[in-house]
Design an enzyme around this catalytic site. Structure first.
Site, short mmCIF file in Angstrom:
data_model
loop_
_atom_site.label_atom_id
_atom_site.label_comp_id
_atom_site.label_asym_id
_atom_site.label_seq_id
_atom_site.Cartn_x
_atom_site.Cartn_y
_atom_site.Cartn_z
N GLU A 76 0.83 -1.22 0.00
CA GLU A 76 0.00 0.00 0.00
C GLU A 76 0.85 1.26 0.00
OE1 GLU A 76 -2.67 0.55 3.35
OE2 GLU A 76 -3.70 2.18 2.27
N ASP A 92 -0.82 -4.83 3.16
CA ASP A 92 -1.37 -3.61 3.76
C ASP A 92 -0.81 -3.56 5.18
OD1 ASP A 92 -4.67 -2.04 3.88
OD2 ASP A 92 -2.75 -1.47 4.79
N ILE A 94 -0.89 -1.45 7.71
CA ILE A 94 -1.90 -1.16 8.73
C ILE A 94 -3.21 -0.89 7.99
CG2 ILE A 94 -2.68 0.26 10.66
CD1 ILE A 94 0.19 1.15 11.14
N THR A 97 -5.97 2.53 9.34
CA THR A 97 -5.01 3.48 9.91
C THR A 97 -5.69 4.52 10.79
OG1 THR A 97 -3.48 3.18 8.06
CG2 THR A 97 -3.28 5.23 9.31
N ASP A 219 -6.24 -4.01 0.50
CA ASP A 219 -7.26 -4.03 1.57
C ASP A 219 -8.00 -5.36 1.60
OD1 ASP A 219 -8.12 -0.69 0.58
OD2 ASP A 219 -7.00 -1.24 2.39
C1 LIP Z 1 -9.47 1.38 5.18
C2 LIP Z 1 -10.33 0.22 4.76
C3 LIP Z 1 -11.79 0.43 5.20
C4 LIP Z 1 -12.31 1.67 4.55
C5 LIP Z 1 -11.49 2.84 5.04
C6 LIP Z 1 -10.01 2.68 4.67
P1 LIP Z 1 -6.88 1.97 5.23
O1 LIP Z 1 -8.17 1.15 4.70
O2 LIP Z 1 -9.84 -0.95 5.32
O3 LIP Z 1 -12.60 -0.67 4.83
O4 LIP Z 1 -13.66 1.84 4.85
O5 LIP Z 1 -11.99 4.02 4.45
O6 LIP Z 1 -9.88 2.70 3.27
O7 LIP Z 1 -6.89 3.24 4.44
O8 LIP Z 1 -7.04 2.23 6.67
O9 LIP Z 1 -5.71 1.09 4.90
#
Ligand code: LIP
Length: 271
Positions: A76, A92, A94, A97, A219
Site C-alpha cells: 500500500e 497492507d 496497517i 489506519t 485491503d
Molecule cells: C481502510 C479500509 C476500510 C475503509 C477505510 C479505509 P486503510 O483502509 O480498510 O474498509 O472503509 O476508508 O480505506 O486506508 O485504513 O488502509
C-alpha cells in the site's frame, strides 16, 4: 523456489506478527495528537498514513525479500517489486489506519499471496487484540489456530451487515444514499474501519454480510482468502472477483439476495 502454501502461510504469519509488534511499539509513546501530527494524508485530509505504516511495510518487504527474493510484491505504501517465481504478495501494513491513530482496537496487518494469479494465502493480524486470522486455499480458515466458518443467515431482514466509506466527499455521499435505503431493511450495520477485519468478521460469523465500494487490492486480498475458506462467497455485483469497483461477502444464500438489492440501488455505479 517452491510454492508450498503452508510455507507461504507460515512466513506471512511470522511477518504479520513482527510488523504488528512494531506498530504497537511505535504507537505506545504517542497520544492521538502526536500520531496525527506525525501522519500525512494521501487521497484526502481523512486518508491518514503514519510513520508506522511505512516502517511496518518496510519490515514486511525486507522479510519477504530475505526469504523469497524472486517473489513479486505490491504494498500500500509504495513498496513494489517485480518477480519471476509466480508468487505475488499483497501487503497492507496497517489496514484501518484511522483506528490506529485514534487507538481504536480495529486495525490489522494484512498479508496475502497470489500463486500464478490465484489468491491462495491470507493472513490478517490484529496486534491490539493479538488475534491472528489465516486461510490457505483448500485448507479452511482459522482464528488463533481454531477453525472458523461464516454465518448461515439467509434472511436479509435479520442480517447484520458491515460496510465502510471512502475518503472523498462525493463517494461518501453516494455510499450514504445506498445505506439510507438499505438500513431500514436489515437488522443493523457495523462499521469497523478495516476491510481486512470486516472480511474476517464474515469468516467467523460476527457479521452476516459485508459490502464496500472503492477499496484497494491490498485491503481485500487476505480477507478474501479467509472469508472464502470459511464458506463465504466473495465477489462483486456482476459475477466477478472483488475489486476496487465493489466487494460483497456473505454466505451463498444471503450473497445472492443482497447482490440483487445492491444492484437495484446501483451501489457500484455511484461516484
Ligand atoms: C481502510 C479500509 C476500510 C475503509 C477505510 C479505509 P486503510 O483502509 O480498510 O474498509 O472503509 O476508508 O480505506 O486506508 O485504513 O488502509
Amino acid at each position: 523456489m517452491t510454492t508450498d502454501l503452508a510455507e507461504l502461510g507460515e512466513l506471512a504469519e511470522a511477518l504479520a506478527t513482527e510488523a504488528g509488534e512494531l506498530v504497537e511499539e511505535m504507537r505506545a509513546p504517542l497520544a492521538i495528537d502526536g500520531l496525527e501530527a506525525n501522519a500525512t494524508t494521501k487521497s484526502s485530509p481523512g486518508d491518514l498514513v503514519t510513520a508506522a505504516d511505512r516502517a511496518a511495510e518496510r519490515a514486511i518487504i525486507d522479510g519477504i525479500v530475505a526469504t523469497r527474493p524472486t517473489d513479486a510484491i505490491l504494498g500500500e505504501e509504495g513498496g513494489q517489486r517485480a518477480g519471476t517465481s509466480g508468487v505475488r504478495w499483497l501487503v497492507d501494513p496497517i489496514d484501518g489506519t484511522t483506528n490506529y491513530v485514534y487507538d481504536i482496537a480495529s486495525y490489522s496487518v494484512s498479508i496475502a499471496a497470489e500463486v500464478d494469479g490465484v489468491l491462495s494465502v491470507g493472513v490478517v493480524y490484529n496486534p491490539k487484540t493479538d488475534t491472528m486470522f489465516s486461510g490457505l486455499i483448500g485448507s479452511g480458515a482459522r482464528r488463533n489456530g481454531v477453525t472458523i466458518s461464516c454465518s448461515t443467515a439467509s434472511d436479509l431482514g435479520t442480517a447484520l451487515v458491515a460496510t465502510g466509506f471512502g475518503y472523498v466527499a462525493e463517494r461518501r455521499r453516494g455510499q450514504a444514499e445506498v445505506l439510507a435505503h438499505l438500513l431500514p431493511e436489515i437488522r443493523d450495520i457495523r462499521r469497523f474501519g478495516s476491510a481486512a477485519l470486516d472480511l474476517c468478521a464474515i469468516a467467523c460469523g460476527q457479521v452476516d454480510a459485508y459490502y464496500e465500494r472503492g477499496l484497494n487490492p491490498w485491503d481485500l486480498a487476505a480477507g478474501t482468502v479467509i472469508a472464502r475458506e470459511a464458506g463465504a462467497t466473495v465477489g462483486d455485483l456482476r459475477g466477478g472477483q472483488p475489486s476496487p469497483e465493489f466487494v460483497l461477502a456473505a454466505n451463498p444464500a444471503l450473497f445472492l439476495e443482497l447482490r440483487e438489492r445492491l444492484t437495484d440501488l446501483a451501489a457500484d455505479q455511484r461516484p
